[in-house]
Design a protein around this motif. Structure first.
Motif, PDB file in Angstrom:
ATOM      1  N   ALA A  51       0.838  -1.204   0.000  1.00  0.00           N
ATOM      2  CA  ALA A  51       0.000   0.000   0.000  1.00  0.00           C
ATOM      3  C   ALA A  51       0.871   1.252   0.000  1.00  0.00           C
ATOM      4  CB  ALA A  51      -0.941  -0.012   1.209  1.00  0.00           C
ATOM      5  N   GLU A  52       1.952   1.223   0.769  1.00  0.00           N
ATOM      6  CA  GLU A  52       2.842   2.393   0.805  1.00  0.00           C
ATOM      7  C   GLU A  52       3.455   2.661  -0.564  1.00  0.00           C
ATOM      8  OE1 GLU A  52       4.116   2.317   5.539  1.00  0.00           O
ATOM      9  OE2 GLU A  52       5.475   1.434   4.068  1.00  0.00           O
ATOM     10  N   ALA A  53       3.875   1.597  -1.244  1.00  0.00           N
ATOM     11  CA  ALA A  53       4.480   1.769  -2.570  1.00  0.00           C
ATOM     12  C   ALA A  53       3.444   2.274  -3.574  1.00  0.00           C
ATOM     13  CB  ALA A  53       5.088   0.451  -3.032  1.00  0.00           C
ATOM     14  N   LEU A  54       2.227   1.739  -3.479  1.00  0.00           N
ATOM     15  CA  LEU A  54       1.160   2.189  -4.385  1.00  0.00           C
ATOM     16  C   LEU A  54       0.866   3.674  -4.180  1.00  0.00           C
ATOM     17  CD1 LEU A  54      -1.239  -0.864  -4.102  1.00  0.00           C
ATOM     18  CD2 LEU A  54      -0.385   0.086  -6.269  1.00  0.00           C
ATOM     19  N   ILE A  55       0.820   4.091  -2.919  1.00  0.00           N
ATOM     20  CA  ILE A  55       0.527   5.500  -2.632  1.00  0.00           C
ATOM     21  C   ILE A  55       1.661   6.379  -3.163  1.00  0.00           C
ATOM     22  CG2 ILE A  55       0.285   7.210  -0.779  1.00  0.00           C
ATOM     23  CD1 ILE A  55      -1.217   5.031   0.841  1.00  0.00           C
ATOM     24  N   GLU A  56       2.886   5.903  -2.975  1.00  0.00           N
ATOM     25  CA  GLU A  56       4.012   6.698  -3.447  1.00  0.00           C
ATOM     26  C   GLU A  56       3.990   6.843  -4.975  1.00  0.00           C
ATOM     27  OE1 GLU A  56       7.750   5.843  -1.456  1.00  0.00           O
ATOM     28  OE2 GLU A  56       8.697   6.097  -3.428  1.00  0.00           O
ATOM     29  N   GLN A  57       3.665   5.748  -5.661  1.00  0.00           N
ATOM     30  CA  GLN A  57       3.704   5.793  -7.119  1.00  0.00           C
ATOM     31  C   GLN A  57       2.513   6.504  -7.733  1.00  0.00           C
ATOM     32  OE1 GLN A  57       4.575   2.158  -9.062  1.00  0.00           O
ATOM     33  NE2 GLN A  57       6.273   1.636  -7.712  1.00  0.00           N
ATOM     34  N   ARG A  58       1.320   6.313  -7.126  1.00  0.00           N
ATOM     35  CA  ARG A  58       0.117   6.851  -7.756  1.00  0.00           C
ATOM     36  C   ARG A  58      -0.389   8.132  -7.121  1.00  0.00           C
ATOM     37  NH1 ARG A  58      -1.473   3.057 -11.865  1.00  0.00           N
ATOM     38  NH2 ARG A  58       0.429   1.822 -11.894  1.00  0.00           N
ATOM     39  N   ALA A  59       0.088   8.448  -5.954  1.00  0.00           N
ATOM     40  CA  ALA A  59      -0.349   9.646  -5.236  1.00  0.00           C
ATOM     41  C   ALA A  59      -1.865   9.839  -5.261  1.00  0.00           C
ATOM     42  CB  ALA A  59       0.366  10.878  -5.790  1.00  0.00           C
ATOM     43  N   PRO A  60      -2.636   8.848  -4.842  1.00  0.00           N
ATOM     44  CA  PRO A  60      -4.090   9.008  -4.867  1.00  0.00           C
ATOM     45  C   PRO A  60      -4.549  10.005  -3.810  1.00  0.00           C
ATOM     46  CG  PRO A  60      -3.500   7.005  -3.699  1.00  0.00           C
ATOM     47  CD  PRO A  60      -2.217   7.565  -4.259  1.00  0.00           C
ATOM     48  N   ALA A  61      -5.678  10.677  -4.087  1.00  0.00           N
ATOM     49  CA  ALA A  61      -6.246  11.587  -3.096  1.00  0.00           C
ATOM     50  C   ALA A  61      -6.954  10.792  -2.007  1.00  0.00           C
ATOM     51  CB  ALA A  61      -7.225  12.542  -3.775  1.00  0.00           C
ATOM     52  N   VAL A  62      -7.538   9.648  -2.399  1.00  0.00           N
ATOM     53  CA  VAL A  62      -8.273   8.819  -1.437  1.00  0.00           C
ATOM     54  C   VAL A  62      -7.877   7.363  -1.631  1.00  0.00           C
ATOM     55  CG1 VAL A  62     -10.554   8.092  -0.607  1.00  0.00           C
ATOM     56  CG2 VAL A  62     -10.260  10.404  -1.517  1.00  0.00           C
ATOM     57  N   VAL A  63      -7.587   6.690  -0.530  1.00  0.00           N
ATOM     58  CA  VAL A  63      -7.367   5.243  -0.556  1.00  0.00           C
ATOM     59  C   VAL A  63      -8.521   4.606   0.205  1.00  0.00           C
ATOM     60  CG1 VAL A  63      -5.842   3.346   0.146  1.00  0.00           C
ATOM     61  CG2 VAL A  63      -4.869   5.544  -0.594  1.00  0.00           C
ATOM     62  N   LEU A  64      -9.193   3.644  -0.416  1.00  0.00           N
ATOM     63  CA  LEU A  64     -10.324   2.986   0.239  1.00  0.00           C
ATOM     64  C   LEU A  64      -9.988   1.526   0.522  1.00  0.00           C
ATOM     65  CD1 LEU A  64     -13.315   4.159  -2.026  1.00  0.00           C
ATOM     66  CD2 LEU A  64     -12.554   5.169   0.144  1.00  0.00           C
ATOM     67  N   VAL A  81     -22.961  10.664  15.496  1.00  0.00           N
ATOM     68  CA  VAL A  81     -22.194  10.605  14.262  1.00  0.00           C
ATOM     69  C   VAL A  81     -21.233  11.784  14.256  1.00  0.00           C
ATOM     70  CG1 VAL A  81     -22.296  10.573  11.753  1.00  0.00           C
ATOM     71  CG2 VAL A  81     -24.181   9.615  13.088  1.00  0.00           C
ATOM     72  N   ALA A  82     -19.990  11.528  13.877  1.00  0.00           N
ATOM     73  CA  ALA A  82     -19.005  12.604  13.745  1.00  0.00           C
ATOM     74  C   ALA A  82     -18.716  12.810  12.269  1.00  0.00           C
ATOM     75  CB  ALA A  82     -17.715  12.238  14.479  1.00  0.00           C
ATOM     76  N   GLU A  83     -18.656  14.080  11.873  1.00  0.00           N
ATOM     77  CA  GLU A  83     -18.243  14.387  10.512  1.00  0.00           C
ATOM     78  C   GLU A  83     -16.806  14.878  10.560  1.00  0.00           C
ATOM     79  OE1 GLU A  83     -21.049  15.719   7.328  1.00  0.00           O
ATOM     80  OE2 GLU A  83     -20.120  17.622   7.918  1.00  0.00           O
ATOM     81  N   LEU A  84     -15.971  14.332   9.699  1.00  0.00           N
ATOM     82  CA  LEU A  84     -14.532  14.606   9.742  1.00  0.00           C
ATOM     83  C   LEU A  84     -14.056  15.183   8.419  1.00  0.00           C
ATOM     84  CD1 LEU A  84     -13.443  11.086  11.088  1.00  0.00           C
ATOM     85  CD2 LEU A  84     -13.890  13.121  12.472  1.00  0.00           C
ATOM     86  N   ASP A  85     -13.052  16.055   8.488  1.00  0.00           N
ATOM     87  CA  ASP A  85     -12.315  16.374   7.267  1.00  0.00           C
ATOM     88  C   ASP A  85     -10.823  16.203   7.538  1.00  0.00           C
ATOM     89  OD1 ASP A  85     -11.593  18.631   8.654  1.00  0.00           O
ATOM     90  OD2 ASP A  85     -12.240  20.055   7.121  1.00  0.00           O
ATOM     91  N   PHE A  86     -10.025  16.461   6.538  1.00  0.00           N
ATOM     92  CA  PHE A  86      -8.616  16.058   6.601  1.00  0.00           C
ATOM     93  C   PHE A  86      -7.724  17.192   6.096  1.00  0.00           C
ATOM     94  CE2 PHE A  86     -11.614  12.715   5.800  1.00  0.00           C
ATOM     95  CZ  PHE A  86     -11.371  11.849   6.847  1.00  0.00           C
ATOM     96  N   PRO A  87      -7.726  18.328   6.816  1.00  0.00           N
ATOM     97  CA  PRO A  87      -7.020  19.502   6.306  1.00  0.00           C
ATOM     98  C   PRO A  87      -5.526  19.231   6.139  1.00  0.00           C
ATOM     99  CG  PRO A  87      -7.723  19.827   8.601  1.00  0.00           C
ATOM    100  CD  PRO A  87      -8.358  18.563   8.118  1.00  0.00           C
ATOM    101  N   GLY A  88      -5.014  19.679   5.015  1.00  0.00           N
ATOM    102  CA  GLY A  88      -3.579  19.591   4.772  1.00  0.00           C
ATOM    103  C   GLY A  88      -3.089  18.219   4.359  1.00  0.00           C
ATOM    104  N   LYS A  89      -4.008  17.257   4.207  1.00  0.00           N
ATOM    105  CA  LYS A  89      -3.565  15.905   3.847  1.00  0.00           C
ATOM    106  C   LYS A  89      -3.670  15.705   2.337  1.00  0.00           C
ATOM    107  CE  LYS A  89      -3.090  14.581   8.184  1.00  0.00           C
ATOM    108  NZ  LYS A  89      -1.783  14.327   8.788  1.00  0.00           N
ATOM    109  N   GLN A  90      -2.581  15.245   1.735  1.00  0.00           N
ATOM    110  CA  GLN A  90      -2.582  14.983   0.301  1.00  0.00           C
ATOM    111  C   GLN A  90      -3.307  13.678  -0.021  1.00  0.00           C
ATOM    112  OE1 GLN A  90      -0.944  17.194  -1.907  1.00  0.00           O
ATOM    113  NE2 GLN A  90      -0.954  18.398  -0.014  1.00  0.00           N
ATOM    114  N   THR A  91      -3.182  12.738   0.893  1.00  0.00           N
ATOM    115  CA  THR A  91      -3.805  11.432   0.697  1.00  0.00           C
ATOM    116  C   THR A  91      -4.580  11.092   1.964  1.00  0.00           C
ATOM    117  OG1 THR A  91      -2.080  10.642  -0.792  1.00  0.00           O
ATOM    118  CG2 THR A  91      -3.327   8.957   0.389  1.00  0.00           C
ATOM    119  N   VAL A  92      -5.776  10.545   1.786  1.00  0.00           N
ATOM    120  CA  VAL A  92      -6.609  10.189   2.930  1.00  0.00           C
ATOM    121  C   VAL A  92      -6.949   8.697   2.836  1.00  0.00           C
ATOM    122  CG1 VAL A  92      -8.813  10.595   4.079  1.00  0.00           C
ATOM    123  CG2 VAL A  92      -7.593  12.507   3.026  1.00  0.00           C
TER     124      VAL A  92
END
Ligand SMILES: Cc1cc2nc3c(=O)[nH]c(=O)nc-3n(C[C@H](O)[C@H](O)[C@H](O)COP(=O)(O)OP(=O)(O)OC[C@H]3O[C@@H](n4cnc5c(N)ncnc54)[C@H](O)[C@@H]3O)c2cc1C
Ligand SMILES: Nc1ncnc2c1ncn2[C@@H]1O[C@H](COP(=O)(O)O)[C@@H](O)[C@H]1O
Lengths: 259, 330
Positions: free
Chosen positions: B85-98, B146-157
């Protein structure tokens, strides 16, 4: 071995409560107690060290309410306790807590770290595994048995669907424990009294070289708001005394089975 | 950073074939929606032993790319998955990983997020893509809020989606559709990444009873209070013509056998009738029974989450109701 057990004082929401504005629950609407799975983790630590030299250290990230949780662990038999708190930690999420625990572990240098598989209030099921990766330690999540095997451990983990996997893992390691692992001991009155004289240290994040910016960068999310689920269509309520309820259930079952 | 990367979950079936677990189709459905909302194209990564990676089964409409990642291990291994997963994120730089909020994912996803300093939320029940990036919902205070969350400053979530919270994706396989799926084989250096050694795998016990085959389950939870009540509830089940099932804690406490456990780490069931006595309705339990045809719940707590999935509910003492059921039958 020296075993660090991360424990959380969880918050239980009262039956009746009103939200304070957009995103906070009033403190008086909360009861607090040691996370149930963390009592299993303490029990596991005490069992592993039984008859062996070693030390069990309970550690928490929390305000003074969390002292009660530490006291429960000390009464069970933990040797000493650590609590890290500072205002920058208010609202810390699982990843921020993991960063604090990692800083603590770098000082404590335990041979094994135990966490609960999840906390009952936030239920992130994430802190232990995040902690392991920050320390670059091997980990196994959702563990239901631990045995020593020389300086390694043989552990059993639960899989989705009910299978069990038995793994061998080196130490130091991080394990997150699931309730089936043991039956936590109840502290005797004497042990509860004695617990009060065991050492509890309170540290500020700064003493672990953590500042506000670092904690913010470590955090995984920010809470925008809290809300109550809108009442859904929900269940059709079966009203009346127990005999009426039973009769209605029997009727619903009859229809559903013969349909 | 752009795009959505869904990580498929595999399991070897009774036929020894590696198959995609059903929850993966829920990830694809959520990923497709994020893509439509502007998060960027959806890729699905399938990590598994080279010979067996079931690439085709995730090549659905709306999936732009299938990334097959050969793993040196024949089994799921948390540290290998983390490295992949780390290598995939590094290579593809996705905004969201599910990934799914499943026990396998619990072993690696938070590790990836913590080390990469990515955004992270587990047990996510809803997710949307907004002008400020991903916004997610999850429960708080033990399912009460229920909590609503955001992810300020994060390139990948990195988000772990609660099983059952999204309808599974349908759609034709892209290949059947005439177009060919773009399957990329990505060779990552994963050798030596495993940090555990498998001693044994113990399959789920079907043993004494196969609760997934029953038409009518009487399922009991911690509300029964004590071990000796289990035998009594089993007699009630017999009288009703039902099969006894239990929630997780009853198995963990040694009050009932593993074969009877319903939920994430137990069996998934969908009987005609699921009668739940003294079960609160934790996510891990609901995941195993929410598709039952008729759900009846008896719980003394009017706020118990089981009432959200139940068709019929009684706020009552389970013992009083059980007594009456027995009396009326007898
Ligand atoms: C990784 C992981 C996997 C898990 N897998 C599973 C799984 O597969 N299956 C599973 O079930 N759980 C599983 N769990 C546990 C799950 O999180 C919950 O802890 C569990 O489902 C709660 O079981 P329960 O509803 O029986 O108990 P509780 O949550 O304690 O609920 C008991 C309920 O009984 C009610 N009650 C009490 N007395 C009475 C009475 N006299 N009359 C009527 N009602 C009464 C109470 O109001 C309460 O709602 C898992 C947890 C983890 C961390
Ligand atoms: N504030 C905290 N202080 C110490 N340990 C914690 C804290 N929060 C979580 N943990 C540990 O991480 C486990 C899992 O919690 P969570 O990731 O919140 O579900 C708990 O059972 C504890 O062992």
């Amino acid at each position: 071995m020296r075993i660090l057990v991360a424990v959380k004082q969880v918050a239980i929401l009262a039956e009746e409560f009103a939200l304070d504005g957009a995103d906070t629950v009033p403190p008086h609407a909360l009861r607090r107690r040691l996370n149930e799975l963390d009592a299993h983790a303490v029990e596991a630590a005490l069992t592993i060290n039984e008859g062996e030299p070693g030390e069990v250290v309970a550690a928490t990230v929390g305000d003074e309410h969390a002292d009660d949780a530490l006291l429960s662990c000390l009464a069970m038999g933990a040797d000493r306790a650590l609590r890290v708190w500072g205002e920058d930690l208010a609202g810390a999420d699982a990843l921020a807590v993991a960063a604090v625990l990692a800083a603590l572990a770098r000082v404590e240098r335990p041979d094994l770290i135990l966490c609960g598989a999840q906390s009952s209030d936030s239920a992130d099921a994430a802190t232990g595994v995040a902690l392991a990766s920050l320390l670059d330690l091997p980990r196994v999540a959702v563990v239901t048995a631990i045995e020593r095997d020389g300086d390694r451990l043989v552990v059993q983990r639960e899989l989705d669907g009910g299978a069990l996997e038995v793994l061998r893992v080196g130490t130091p390691a991080v394990l997150t424990v699931q309730s089936g692992i043991n039956d936590p001991r109840h502290a005797t009155l004497r042990a509860i009294k004695q617990a009060r004289s065991k050492p509890v240290s309170v540290l500020a994040p700064s003493e672990l070289a953590l500042d506000a910016a670092e904690l913010e960068a470590a955090a995984g999310s920010r809470r925008l708001r809290l809300f109550e689920l809108p009442e859904g269509a929900g269940a059709t309520l079966l009203e009346g005394a127990p005999d009426r309820v039973a009769a209605q259930i029997a009727e619903i079952v009859r229809e559903a089975i013969s349909a | 950073m752009s795009g959505v990367l869904a990580i498929a979950e595999l399991r070897r079936g009774e036929d020894e074939q590696l198959a995609v677990r059903p929850g993966t189709y829920e990830l694809i459905a959520a990923g497709r929606e994020l893509a439509e909302q502007g998060a960027g194209p959806l890729a699905v990564a399938v990590i598994g032993p080279a010979a067996d990676v079931p690439v085709d089964s995730v090549a659905l409409d709306g999936v732009s790319e299938v990334i097959a990642v050969p793993s040196p291990e024949d089994r799921y291994e948390a540290h290998v998955w983390q490295a992949a997963a780390e290598a995939l994120i590094e290579q593809r730089a996705p905004a969201v990983v599910l990934a799914g909020h499943t026990i396998d994912s619990l072993g690696f996803a938070a590790a990836v997020a913590a080390r990469g300093r990515h955004g992270f939320a587990s047990d996510v029940t809803a997710v949307a893509w907004t002008e400020h990036g991903a916004v997610a919902q999850r429960s708080a205070y033990g399912e009460r809020l229920v909590a609503e969350l955001d992810f300020p400053g994060k390139q990948t979530v990195v988000l772990l989606l609660r099983p059952g919270a999204n309808a599974p994706a349908g759609g034709r396989h892209a290949r059947a559709n005439g177009g060919s799926p773009i399957a990329t084989w990505l060779e990552l250096d994963l050798a030596g990444r495993s940090r555990t050694e498998r001693v044994e795998l113990r399959e789920a016990p079907i043993g004494e009873v196969d609760i997934a085959k029953a038409d009518f389950l009487l399922s009991i939870g911690r509300g029964v209070g004590a071990a000796d009540q289990v035998a009594r509830m089993e007699r009630l089940a017999d009288a009703l013509g039902a099969t006894l099932a239990v929630s997780g804690p009853l198995v963990e406490a040694g009050w009932a056998s593993r074969a009877r456990k319903v939920g994430q780490s137990g069996r998934t069931v969908a009987p005609r009738v699921y009668l739940a006595l003294g079960i609160s309705g934790a996510a891990q339990h609901l995941g195993g029974m929410s598709r039952s045809q008729t759900i009846i719940a008896v719980n003394s707590d009017p706020r118990a989450r089981i009432f959200d999935v139940a068709h019929y509910g009684a706020v009552a003492d389970l013992f009083e109701v059980a007594d009456e059921l027995e009396r009326q039958l007898g």
